[in-house]
Design a protein around this motif. Structure first.
Motif, PDB file in Angstrom:
ATOM      1  N   TRP A  81       0.840  -1.181   0.000  1.00  0.00           N
ATOM      2  CA  TRP A  81       0.000   0.000   0.000  1.00  0.00           C
ATOM      3  C   TRP A  81       0.888   1.250   0.000  1.00  0.00           C
ATOM      4  N   PHE A  82       0.345   2.361  -0.510  1.00  0.00           N
ATOM      5  CA  PHE A  82       1.129   3.577  -0.676  1.00  0.00           C
ATOM      6  C   PHE A  82       0.418   4.761  -0.041  1.00  0.00           C
ATOM      7  N   GLY A  83       1.216   5.670   0.511  1.00  0.00           N
ATOM      8  CA  GLY A  83       0.663   6.865   1.118  1.00  0.00           C
ATOM      9  C   GLY A  83       1.539   8.075   0.890  1.00  0.00           C
ATOM     10  N   ILE A  84       0.950   9.272   1.122  1.00  0.00           N
ATOM     11  CA  ILE A  84       1.676  10.536   1.054  1.00  0.00           C
ATOM     12  C   ILE A  84       1.475  11.241   2.387  1.00  0.00           C
ATOM     13  N   GLY A  85       2.571  11.523   3.048  1.00  0.00           N
ATOM     14  CA  GLY A  85       2.472  12.158   4.351  1.00  0.00           C
ATOM     15  C   GLY A  85       1.732  11.264   5.321  1.00  0.00           C
ATOM     16  N   GLU A  86       0.697  11.806   5.950  1.00  0.00           N
ATOM     17  CA  GLU A  86      -0.087  11.038   6.915  1.00  0.00           C
ATOM     18  C   GLU A  86      -1.239  10.293   6.275  1.00  0.00           C
ATOM     19  N   ASP A  87      -1.471  10.493   4.995  1.00  0.00           N
ATOM     20  CA  ASP A  87      -2.644   9.923   4.327  1.00  0.00           C
ATOM     21  C   ASP A  87      -2.252   8.770   3.397  1.00  0.00           C
ATOM     22  N   LEU A 143       6.614  10.156   0.377  1.00  0.00           N
ATOM     23  CA  LEU A 143       5.964   8.919  -0.038  1.00  0.00           C
ATOM     24  C   LEU A 143       6.286   7.807   0.943  1.00  0.00           C
ATOM     25  N   LYS A 144       5.302   6.974   1.265  1.00  0.00           N
ATOM     26  CA  LYS A 144       5.539   5.806   2.110  1.00  0.00           C
ATOM     27  C   LYS A 144       4.910   4.575   1.469  1.00  0.00           C
ATOM     28  N   MET A 145       5.492   3.431   1.767  1.00  0.00           N
ATOM     29  CA  MET A 145       5.014   2.153   1.236  1.00  0.00           C
ATOM     30  C   MET A 145       4.967   1.139   2.370  1.00  0.00           C
ATOM     31  N   ASP A 146       3.801   0.553   2.602  1.00  0.00           N
ATOM     32  CA  ASP A 146       3.649  -0.557   3.544  1.00  0.00           C
ATOM     33  C   ASP A 146       3.613  -1.868   2.773  1.00  0.00           C
ATOM     34  N   ALA A 147       4.194  -2.892   3.349  1.00  0.00           N
ATOM     35  CA  ALA A 147       4.101  -4.247   2.795  1.00  0.00           C
ATOM     36  C   ALA A 147       3.906  -5.219   3.941  1.00  0.00           C
ATOM     37  N   HIS A 148       3.036  -6.199   3.723  1.00  0.00           N
ATOM     38  CA  HIS A 148       2.817  -7.231   4.750  1.00  0.00           C
ATOM     39  C   HIS A 148       3.024  -8.585   4.100  1.00  0.00           C
ATOM     40  N   TYR A 217       1.333  -3.097   9.464  1.00  0.00           N
ATOM     41  CA  TYR A 217       1.769  -2.446   8.223  1.00  0.00           C
ATOM     42  C   TYR A 217       0.984  -2.949   7.011  1.00  0.00           C
ATOM     43  N   ARG A 218      -0.330  -2.740   7.111  1.00  0.00           N
ATOM     44  CA  ARG A 218      -1.219  -3.025   5.986  1.00  0.00           C
ATOM     45  C   ARG A 218      -1.862  -1.734   5.474  1.00  0.00           C
ATOM     46  N   GLY A 219      -1.167  -0.637   5.587  1.00  0.00           N
ATOM     47  CA  GLY A 219      -1.669   0.624   5.073  1.00  0.00           C
ATOM     48  C   GLY A 219      -3.028   0.969   5.648  1.00  0.00           C
ATOM     49  N   PRO A 220      -3.982   1.351   4.773  1.00  0.00           N
ATOM     50  CA  PRO A 220      -5.313   1.733   5.248  1.00  0.00           C
ATOM     51  C   PRO A 220      -6.116   0.553   5.782  1.00  0.00           C
ATOM     52  N   GLN A 221      -5.600  -0.664   5.649  1.00  0.00           N
ATOM     53  CA  GLN A 221      -6.304  -1.838   6.162  1.00  0.00           C
ATOM     54  C   GLN A 221      -5.877  -2.197   7.584  1.00  0.00           C
ATOM     55  N   ASP A 222      -5.125  -1.303   8.233  1.00  0.00           N
ATOM     56  CA  ASP A 222      -4.830  -1.449   9.659  1.00  0.00           C
ATOM     57  C   ASP A 222      -5.848  -0.636  10.470  1.00  0.00           C
ATOM     58  N   PRO A 223      -6.293  -1.159  11.626  1.00  0.00           N
ATOM     59  CA  PRO A 223      -6.004  -2.487  12.165  1.00  0.00           C
ATOM     60  C   PRO A 223      -6.740  -3.558  11.376  1.00  0.00           C
ATOM     61  N   LYS A 250       4.652 -10.880   8.589  1.00  0.00           N
ATOM     62  CA  LYS A 250       5.192  -9.691   9.246  1.00  0.00           C
ATOM     63  C   LYS A 250       5.003  -8.496   8.313  1.00  0.00           C
ATOM     64  N   GLY A 251       5.250  -7.288   8.842  1.00  0.00           N
ATOM     65  CA  GLY A 251       5.060  -6.103   8.050  1.00  0.00           C
ATOM     66  C   GLY A 251       6.222  -5.141   8.142  1.00  0.00           C
ATOM     67  N   GLY A 252       6.212  -4.163   7.252  1.00  0.00           N
ATOM     68  CA  GLY A 252       7.235  -3.137   7.286  1.00  0.00           C
ATOM     69  C   GLY A 252       6.848  -1.944   6.445  1.00  0.00           C
ATOM     70  N   GLN A 253       7.541  -0.840   6.681  1.00  0.00           N
ATOM     71  CA  GLN A 253       7.297   0.393   5.925  1.00  0.00           C
ATOM     72  C   GLN A 253       8.626   0.990   5.484  1.00  0.00           C
ATOM     73  N   LEU A 254       8.635   1.487   4.249  1.00  0.00           N
ATOM     74  CA  LEU A 254       9.755   2.274   3.722  1.00  0.00           C
ATOM     75  C   LEU A 254       9.235   3.648   3.337  1.00  0.00           C
ATOM     76  N   ARG A 255      10.048   4.698   3.621  1.00  0.00           N
ATOM     77  CA  ARG A 255       9.639   6.074   3.323  1.00  0.00           C
ATOM     78  C   ARG A 255      10.663   6.733   2.383  1.00  0.00           C
ATOM     79  N   TYR A 256      10.147   7.656   1.559  1.00  0.00           N
ATOM     80  CA  TYR A 256      10.975   8.276   0.524  1.00  0.00           C
ATOM     81  C   TYR A 256      10.596   9.743   0.373  1.00  0.00           C
ATOM     82  N   GLU A 257      11.510  10.514  -0.144  1.00  0.00           N
ATOM     83  CA  GLU A 257      11.235  11.874  -0.599  1.00  0.00           C
ATOM     84  C   GLU A 257      11.312  11.892  -2.116  1.00  0.00           C
ATOM     85  N   VAL A 258      10.239  12.381  -2.746  1.00  0.00           N
ATOM     86  CA  VAL A 258      10.151  12.382  -4.201  1.00  0.00           C
ATOM     87  C   VAL A 258      10.035  13.826  -4.681  1.00  0.00           C
ATOM     88  N   GLY A 259      11.047  14.301  -5.376  1.00  0.00           N
ATOM     89  CA  GLY A 259      11.018  15.644  -5.922  1.00  0.00           C
ATOM     90  C   GLY A 259      10.329  15.666  -7.269  1.00  0.00           C
TER      91      GLY A 259
END
Length: 863
Positions: A81-87, A143-148, A217-223, A250-259
Motif C-alpha cells: 500500500w502507498f501513502g503521502i504524508g499522513e494519508d 511517499l511511504k510504502m507498507d508491505a505485509h 503495516y497493511r496501510g489503510p487496512q490497519d487495524p 510480518k510487516g514493514g514500511q519504507l519512506r521516501y522523498e520524491v522531488g
C-alpha cells in the motif's frame, strides 16, 4: 467498424469506458472498484487484488490467502500500500486493463495526479508496481510504502491433511540495503514435510529515508480484521477480512522523498521479488530474492515496454474482421491476452500423491520444470487435465502453440511419475508438484484421459509437428488402453468413473466420458495411421465404430417430454440393460460439440444424430437450460430434491437432483460449439452463446477484458462475482471459456481445417445468416499462416484463401443449406469438379485447389 465500437461503448455499464491508451488497447471501469478483483500475471509470478488498489483477504483453497503477490509455488505478500504524508493514497477512481499490464487512477493532493501501473515481467520472479506522479507545480512528496508478508506454500490448503494452520511457519522481517526482507525457514511440523528456505524482498528505484518493521503495516487496512480459519460452523460470514488465522506474516514500511518538477511526470517503481529452496539445496533464497529485486528495478520501463510489445505481437495472429459482430471480434482479441496471461512456469517440483488432500506422503519423484496454462486465478492457477484439453482448441485457433504443447507435456510428465506407465492422466497438479487428484489410487476423472489423444492430435494437425506427435504417441496409446483395461468392468465399452460433472447420484457410466472416448479412439487411430501402426488403427477404430453404432440406443433418453441424452448410466447386472439417468446436467451438450476426422480435411461434426442433436439443442435454448449469459450447469424442471423446481419446466421427468442455475463459461462454450456443428449459427442459436461469453469481457463483472469462470446467474449471483464475498467467488480469469468464442469463428465460420501433419489444408466456411463478408488473416498453421475470406450473399457463396505455408494439398469449400442444390462451382473463374458431403452442418461443397497464390471458389445454388 466505428459504429460497432460505439455500440459496445454504449452497452458498457455506468462508469465504464473503452478506448486506446498509450500502451495499446484497453478497457476501463470506474464503479464498485472495491468489489472487483484484478489479476496481473507473468510466467513466474502474479498479483491479485481489488481494483481500488487494496488487498482484502480472498480465495477459498486456503481461505483468505489466495490473493496478494505470488511467485509459484510460494506466496510472498498479502499486499502493498502507498501513502503521502499522513494519508494513504486511494482508493482508485478508475481501473484500466491493458495488454500485459493494468493501471489505476488514484486521487492525490490538490494539483497532483497519480497513476499506478502493475505488471509482471515474463521469466522473472518479480512483480513491478509503478506510481507515476504529475504535479502542477514543483514540490517534494513524502511517499511511504507498507508491505505485509505471507510466505506460504501453494499447498497444503486450508482444509487438507495437513492444513496451513499447522503447516505455515512464522515469517521474519528485516531491512537490508534499503529493502524490506521477509524470510521463512524451517521444517513444518508434519510427517514428510521438507525443510525450506523462502524469501520475499520489497524495494524501490529510490533510496528510502526511513523504515520500520513490525506485526501490522497493511496501510489503510490497519487495524486488520482477522477472520477465523476455517469459519465456525453455521457462523455468519464476515463482511470482509484483511487476513485469516492461517496468516503468520510480518510487516514493514519504507519512506521516501520524491522531488517533482512542475508539469513533468515522474514514475517511482517498486518491485516485489521472491525465491524458494528446499532443504536439500544449499542455495540462499534471500540472496536470490535480493538479486531478482535488483534486476527488476534496473530498468522497469524497458521491461514494461518489452511486455507490452510481446502482447501486441500475439495480437497479430488470427486478425479477424467480423463486421456484423464486432463485440465477438473484440472479445477474441482479449482472449488472446487471457491465454497469454494464463501461461505459468514452475520449477523443481516434488511430485507427491495426496488422494484429494487426505494424505501427505513423501515425494515419489522430481520434475525439473513444467510450463502450462493455469486454469484460473486466484484459486486454480495450476495444472489441470480437462481444463487444458478444452483450452487447447482456443490456443491453436489464435496460434499460441508453444504453451499448450508444454501443457500437454507437463500432464504426461507428472502422470508418468505419479501413475507410472498405467496411461492414466492426472487431474490436478499444484505448482509445488502436489497431485491433488488423478492418481492411480483414487478415482480421478475419466474424461481427461480420454481427451488427451484428441488434444495431441489437434496440436499435430495445426502445427504439422511430427516430432511432437511421436514424442506423445506412446502415452496416448496407453491412455486409451487404460480406459478399456481399468474402466470398463461390465465390458459394454462405456467407460466408468467421474467426468466433468462431479456430482452425487449419477450412474457409474457418464455421458461425456462416452462421447470423448469415442473421439479419443478416432483421433488415436488417425495418428496411428500416419505412423503406419496398423494394429492400433484396427484396435481403436473397431471400438469407436461399435460405440458409435450403439450410442443412440444406449444414451438417448427421449421420454417424459425430455428431448435429451441421459447424463449417466447405472450399470445393470450382467446381461441386463443399463438404467438411463437423466438429471439435466450441462454435459448433455457434449454429443453435439465433438467432431471426428474423416481424412483430407473432411470432418464429421457432431456425434448425435441430426434429429436428436437438433432436438436437444432446441430444448437447451429454452429458459429451463439457458439464461442471459449462457447455459446452466444443471437445468430446471420437476425434482424431488429439497426446494422443488426453481425454474421453468421443459419436460415432465422427476429428477432426484436440484437444478444449478450457475452459468459456467465452459458450459456456454460447449453449447456454442455444439450449435455450430449442427449449422445453427443464428442470433438465438450459436451467436447467443458466443456473444454471452464475449459480453463478460466487454461488459465486465470484475476485470475488464478477462473472461471469468462463472457468469452472473440466478443461483450464483444475479450481479455476478462482485456481489459475493471474496472467499466464495469463482475465478476472475478462467482460460477454457475462450473455447466458445475462438473455435466457432476460426474453425466453423471461417472453416479452417488443417491437417498439417500430412501437409494438407481444407477451408470450408459457414457464414452466419445475414452477415457481411468475414475474414481472418495470419491464422497460424505449421511454420506459416493462411488468410481466409468468406461471404454468403443470397445463393452465392464465396471462399477466398491465400496460403502462406508449404502445402501438399488444398481443399476449398463452403457449407450451404441442405435445402439448396448446387448450380455451379468455379475456381478462379473456371468451372471445376467438386463433391458434396452432407453433414450435420449442411451440404459441404468441396473442390481441390492449387496450393500457392490466392484462390477463390464461388458456389451458386438454387432451391
Amino acid at each position: 467498424m466505428l459504429f460497432g465500437l460505439l455500440l459496445v461503448a454504449l452497452a458498457l455499464p455506468a462508469g465504464a469506458q473503452t478506448g486506446p491508451v498509450d500502451d495499446g488497447p484497453s478497457l476501463s471501469v470506474s464503479d464498485r472498484l472495491e468489489d472487483r478483483r484484478y489479476v496481473a500475471t507473468g510466467s513466474r509470478g502474479y498479483v491479485v487484488g481489488t481494483e481500488d488498489g487494496r488487498f482484502p483477504a480472498m480465495g477459498f483453497h486456503t481461505r483468505g490467502e489466495m490473493g496478494g503477490v505470488w511467485t509459484p509455488p510460494i506466496k510472498l505478500l498479502d499486499g502493498l500500500w502507498f501513502g503521502i504524508g499522513e494519508d494513504w493514497i486511494g482508493p482508485a477512481e478508475k481501473f484500466t486493463g491493458g495488454y500485459g499490464h493494468v493501471e489505476m487512477e488514484l486521487p492525490g493532493p490538490d494539483g497532483l495526479s497519480i497513476r499506478r501501473t502493475d505488471f509482471v515481467p515474463d521469466g522473472k520472479r518479480s512483480v513491478l508496481v509503478g506510481l507515476t506522479f504529475e504535479s502542477e507545480g514543483a514540490r517534494t512528496v513524502d511517499l511511504k510504502m507498507d508491505a505485509h508478508s505471507e510466505l506460504m506454500g501453494a499447498y497444503p490448503w486450508g482444509e487438507t491433511t495437513p492444513n496451513q494452520k499447522t503447516f505455515n511457519l512464522q515469517d521474519e522481517v528485516s531491512v537490508e540495503g534499503g529493502r524490506l526482507v521477509f524470510r521463512e525457514q524451517g521444517t513444518p511440523p508434519a510427517e514428510n514435510a521438507l525443510p525450506h528456505d523462502w524469501a520475499a524482498v520489497v524495494g524501490s528505484s529510490l533510496t528510502p529515508t526511513g523504515s520500520e518493521t513490525g506485526e501490522d503495516y497493511r496501510g489503510p487496512q490497519d487495524p486488520a480484521e482477522v477472520c477465523p480459519a476455517p469459519p465456525a460452523p453455521n457462523a455468519e460470514p464476515p463482511g470482509g477480512c484483511d487476513d485469516t488465522e492461517f496468516g503468520k506474516g510480518k510487516g514493514g514500511q519504507l519512506r521516501y522523498e520524491v522531488g517533482l518538477a512542475a508539469g513533468e511526470a515522474r514514475t517511482v517503481w517498486f518491485a516485489v521479488s521472491g525465491a524458494d529452496y528446499d532443504g536439500e539445496n544449499p542455495a540462499d533464497a534471500k540472496a536470490a530474492a535480493l538479486s531478482a529485486n535488483e534486476a527488476a528495478l534496473a530498468d522497469p520501463d524497458a521491461l514494461l515496454e518489452e511486455k507490452v510489445l510481446s502482447r501486441t505481437g500475439l495480437a497479430e495472429n488470427t486478425r479477424l474482421s467480423l463486421p456484423d459482430d464486432r463485440r465477438l471480434q473484440r472479445s477474441i482479441e482479449w482472449s488472446k491476452q487471457n491465454l497469454a496471461d494464463s501461461v505459468q512456469t514452475a520449477r523443481d517440483l516434488e511430485i507427491r500423491e495426496t488422494n484429494a488432500g487426505a494424505n501427505y506422503p513423501a515425494p515419489e519423484g522430481d520434475l525439473e520444470k513444467m510450463r502450462f496454462l493455469g486454469a484460473g486465478f486466484p484459486d486454480y492457477q495450476w495444472l489441470f487435465g480437462t481444463d487444458g484439453e478444452y483450452t487447447a482448441f482456443a490456443s491453436v485457433g489464435v496460434g499460441q502453440f508453444g504453451p499448450i504443447k508444454d501443457h500437454l507435456r507437463a500432464l504426461r510428465d507428472v502422470s508418468l511419475i505419479d501413475n507410472g506407465r498405467s496411461g492414466k492422466v492426472v487431474h490436478e497438479v499444484v505448482t509445488d508438484g502436489t497431485v491433488f487428484f488423478g492418481s492411480n489410487a483414487d478415482d480421478g476423472n475419466t474424461d481427461e484421459t480420454s481427451k488427451f489423444p484428441s488434444a495431441v492430435a489437434l496440436l499435430w494437425r495445426w502445427t504439422g509437428d511430427d516430432a511432437f506427435r511421436d514424442e506423445m504417441y506412446g502415452f496416448t496409446k496407453r491412455n486409451m488402453e487404460y480406459v478399456f483395461r481399468e474402466l470398463d468392468e461390465d465390458g459394454d465399452l462405456w467407460p466408468e468413473g467421474l467426468g466433468n460433472v462431479e456430482r452425487a447420484g449419477m450412474g457409474e457410466e457418464k455421458l461425456d466420458n462416452a462421447v470423448y472416448t469415442i473421439r479419443g479412439l478416432y483421433d488415436l487411430a488417425d495418428m496411428a495411421r500416419s505412423k503406419g501402426d496398423g494394429e492400433t488403427v484396427r484396435w481403436a477404430t473397431s471400438r469407436a465404430r461399435v460405440m458409435e453404432r450403439r450410442f443412440e440406443d444406449a444414451w438417448w433418453f427421449g421420454r417424459e417430454g425430455a428431448t435429451q441424452y441421459a447424463d449417466s448410466l447405472d450399470r445393470s447386472p450382467v446381461g441386463g440393460a443399463n438404467e438411463k439417468i437423466f438429471q439435466r446436467h450441462w454435459i448433455g451438450g457434449t454429443p453435439m460439440d465433438v467432431e471426428f476426422p474423416s481424412g483430407r480435411g473432411e470432418v464429421r461434426p457432431g456425434l448425435a444424430s441430426r434429429a436428436h442433436g437438433n432436438a436437444a439443442l432446441d430444448e437447451r435454448e429454452l429458459d429451463c437450460y439457458t439464461g442471459r449469459f449462457g447455459m446452466f450447469h444443471t437445468g430446471t424442471g420437476p425434482t424431488s430434491a429439497e426446494g422443488g423446481n426453481r425454474g421453468a419446466s421443459c419436460d415432465r421427468h422427476l429428477s432426484e437432483v436440484q437444478s444449478e442455475r450457475n452459468i459456467f463459461t465452459l458450459n456456454t462454450a460447449i453449447m456454442a460449439v455444439g450449435e455450430g456443428n449442427y449449422g445453427r449459427l443464428g442470433e438465438d442459436q450459436q451467436q447467443h452463446y458466443a456473444d454471452a461469453n464475449a459480453d463478460l469481457q466487454l461488459i465486465p463483472d470484475e476485470q475488464p477484458g478477462a473472461m471469468p469462470e462463472i457468469a452472473p446467474s440466478p443461483d450464483y449471483a444475479a450481479g455476478g462475482s462482485k456481489d459475493r464475498p471474496f472467499n466464495e467467488r469463482a475465478m476472475v480469469l478462467q482460460a477454457w471459456g475462450a473455447y466458445g468464442t475462438i473455435w466457432p469463428v476460426v474453425h466453423q465460420w471461417l472453416g479452417v481445417r488443417p491437417d498439417m501433419g500430412r501437409g494438407e489444408l481444407a477451408v470450408v466456411p459457414q457464414v452466419p445468416p445475414g452477415s457481411p463478408a468475414i475474414s481472418g488473416r495470419n491464422i497460424r498453421l505449421g511454420g506459416g499462416s493462411v488468410r481466409v475470406e468468406a461471404e454468403a450473399e443470397g445463393r452465392t457463396y464465396r471462399t477466398t484463401v491465400r496460403p502462406n505455408v508449404a502445402l501438399d494439398g488444398l481443399t476449398l469449400g463452403h457449407t450451404v443449406p441442405r435445402s439448396e442444390s448446387v448450380r455451379s462451382v468455379t475456381l478462379n473463374g473456371e468451372r471445376v469438379r467438386y463433391k458434396v458431403n452432407t453433414t450435420n452442418r449442411g451440404k459441404e461443397v468441396l473442390a481441390g485447389a492449387p496450393t500457392r497464390g490466392e484462390q477463390e471458389l464461388i458456389i451458386k445454388t438454387s432451391r
